[in-house]
Design an enzyme around this catalytic site. Structure first.
Site, PDB file in Angstrom:
ATOM      1  N   ASN A 337      35.124  35.345  40.139  1.00 20.54           N
ATOM      2  CA  ASN A 337      35.435  35.777  38.692  1.00 20.54           C
ATOM      3  C   ASN A 337      36.589  34.945  37.921  1.00 20.54           C
ATOM      4  OD1 ASN A 337      33.652  37.979  39.424  1.00 20.54           O
ATOM      5  ND2 ASN A 337      35.206  39.454  39.396  1.00 20.54           N
ATOM      6  N   GLY A 338      36.882  35.162  36.898  1.00 21.03           N
ATOM      7  CA  GLY A 338      37.739  34.116  36.106  1.00 21.03           C
ATOM      8  C   GLY A 338      39.213  34.476  36.355  1.00 21.03           C
ATOM      9  N   THR A 339      39.760  33.586  37.023  1.00 21.45           N
ATOM     10  CA  THR A 339      41.292  33.807  37.338  1.00 21.45           C
ATOM     11  C   THR A 339      42.017  32.336  37.410  1.00 21.45           C
ATOM     12  OG1 THR A 339      40.520  35.493  38.936  1.00 21.45           O
ATOM     13  CG2 THR A 339      42.776  34.869  38.996  1.00 21.45           C
ATOM     14  N   THR A 340      43.107  32.390  36.892  1.00 19.67           N
ATOM     15  CA  THR A 340      43.879  31.040  37.174  1.00 19.67           C
ATOM     16  C   THR A 340      45.455  31.433  37.404  1.00 19.67           C
ATOM     17  OG1 THR A 340      44.387  29.022  35.938  1.00 19.67           O
ATOM     18  CG2 THR A 340      44.708  30.829  34.569  1.00 19.67           C
TER      19      THR A 340
END
Length: 515
Positions: A337-340
């Site tokens: 999933n989208g994580t930074t």
């Protein structure tokens, strides 16, 4: 030679440069973290959003480390599924497909704005309008899509072009119906206006004022969030989870988040299973590592079965339980999933480890704002009881695990994106640093394993070691080279002499810069 003011490792050049700009202007690590976050919302919009949440591990130059928990929070009222804007979308990752859920009915209360503003108010020293300036430039002047961002867009294309509001911002001008491509420009002038107003008016603009009213209007007939959910949102200040590891101390995200506990569990097993002569990449060491990652996955499944986020999952670190898992590993014959993440240190000794996420995004952009809310209530990983069965008014769990490693002569700040691959990446980077005495760059770039119902092997290991892993784990998936799948562990380190080292994970197009 001029002494550096600090260093940054982040997931995009503009994100890193915004933080470095603050350090050069006399700001500290916390000014830099706020600048990096706001800029990431324009430069890494799938991964960072004013509508998302996250965690910041703050280690001031004086005082104990603390974790600012500003992850998403479940609403005060749960509406019936039939009333929700809640849609299933299938995303193709090439080797596998994954089901996502989007729509306003998937949005939990966002905490990112509250958290970043509170960290800056407590630790920053530059005016917020100066901290926000790089983000305003990026959002108004435009950001070219990098190769790494194009890959991210490619993964979530069905979400980002399925609805008119998102398509207006993210559709490729050269390919209608498709998402933005590498080299094309993203512009978010309305987002810039929101950030500028936040810098002038503060938290209330978002949580009690215009943005809260807009969220209420948009979701009142199709989602859960109301003005009360925004007005009552609170950032939680937590004592980090601390574990010793081969002469160093790891500080990371405590419960109710699961990621820090699982990372610490894996590192504790690695410490127990360590043998004299272990060397990175040799067959015996890799077989043990695969077992450790499998045990960590199994422990997570067992914890969820026993109650998941309802109980204190720090029990996984009980010595007897660790001994039980370690015995099962060392007793074996050796043959999503989208994580930074953004890591920052400054010359004064302040350190900030910031991990933010918007999930995959709910697919709808709030009118006139450029803000896409999160889809956390549609993610099965953070809803262990099942979709539409979450408890009201509860902080959601998370796999994110911003971390600080204090060694004898060094302080290392790290963290990763990558959903359940976060724990695998951080276990391996930490073991590489403290067990194998690697440099930061070598520790981050070294090939990795991951286990989640199957063993995944990144390219770069020897043919013999890869063959042994495949024999021990039938059906293992072998990637031909380094891959986005294995996380993005952006890492910086400062030693007692003030020397700075770092590496932004090349798997996700990361950038390391010294200010």
């Amino acid at each position: 030679m001029k002494k550096p003011r600090g260093a940054v490792a982040a997931g995009h050049p503009l994100t890193a440069h915004a933080a470095a700009e603050m350090l050069r202007a006399g700001g500290n690590a916390f000014d830099a973290a706020a600048a990096a976050f706001f800029t990431a919302c324009a430069a890494e919009p799938v991964l960072a959003s004013l509508g998302g949440g996250g965690f910041l591990l703050a280690a001031p130059d004086s005082g104990a480390p603390r974790v600012y928990d500003f992850f998403t929070h479940t609403p005060l009222v749960r509406r019936p599924p039939a009333r929700l804007d809640f849609e299933k979308v299938v995303v193709d990752f090439g080797s596998a497909q994954q089901i996502f859920h989007i729509g306003y009915g998937t949005a939990a209360a966002p905490g990112a704005v509250a958290g970043i503003l509170q960290v800056h108010a407590g630790h920053g020293r530059m005016p917020l309008r100066e901290v926000a300036a790089p983000a305003l430039r990026a959002a108004r002047e435009g950001v070219k899509v990098t190769a790494a961002q194009a890959a991210v867009f490619g993964f979530v294309e069905p979400i980002y072009v399925s609805r008119r509001s998102a398509r207006a911002l993210f559709e490729s001008p050269a390919a209608p119906g498709r998402v933005l491509r590498e080299g094309e420009a993203m512009r978010f002038p309305q987002l810039a206006d929101v950030v500028e107003t936040l810098a002038a008016e503060g938290r209330d603009f978002f949580y009690r004022g215009e943005i809260a009213s807009l969220i209420h209007r948009q979701l009142k007939d199709c989602g859960h969030l109301t003005r009360d959910d925004l007005a009552r949102y609170e950032v939680v200040l937590r004592k980090p989870l601390a574990r010793r590891c081969h002469g160093a101390t790891l500080f990371t995200n405590p419960p109710p988040a699961a990621g820090g506990v699982l990372t610490a569990f894996g590192i504790a097993l690695a410490e127990r299973c360590r043998r004299p002569g272990d060397a990175f990449g040799d067959t015996a060491t890799l077989l043990t590592l695969a077992d450790i990652l499998h045990a960590t996955c199994e422990a997570n499944v067992n914890a969820a079965a026993a109650g998941g986020v309802d109980i204190d999952n720090s029990r996984l670190l009980d010595s007897a339980l660790l001994d039980q898992y370690a015995a099962g590993i060392t007793g074996r014959a050796v043959a999503r999933n989208g994580t930074t993440h953004i890591s920052i240190v400054d010359a004064a000794g302040n350190a900030a480890a910031l991990t933010v996420t918007n999930g995959a995004g709910c697919g709808e952009v709030l009118p006139g704002t450029g803000i896409m809310l999160n889809d956390m209530l549609g993610e099965e990983e953070v809803s262990p009881r099942g979709l539409h069965r979450w408890r009201v008014n509860e902080r959601l769990s998370s796999m994110t695990a911003p971390a600080l490693i204090r060694g004898r002569d060094t302080v290392t700040v790290t963290g990763s994106g990558g959903s359940n691959r976060i724990r695998s990446a951080l276990v391996q980077v930490t073991v590489n640093l403290v067990h194998h005495a690697m440099s930061v760059e070598h520790a981050v770039r070294a090939p990795r394993l991951h286990y989640d119902d199957n063993l995944y092997i990144e390219g770069g290991f020897s043919a013999a070691a890869t063959a042994a892993l495949c024999e021990a784990w039938p059906g293992a998936v072998v990637f031909p080279a380094a891959n986005f799948f294995f996380g993005g562990a952006n890492t910086v380190q400062i030693d007692s002499a003030g020397r700075i080292h770092g590496c932004a994970d090349p798997r996700r197009g990361g950038v390391f810069t010294v200010a």
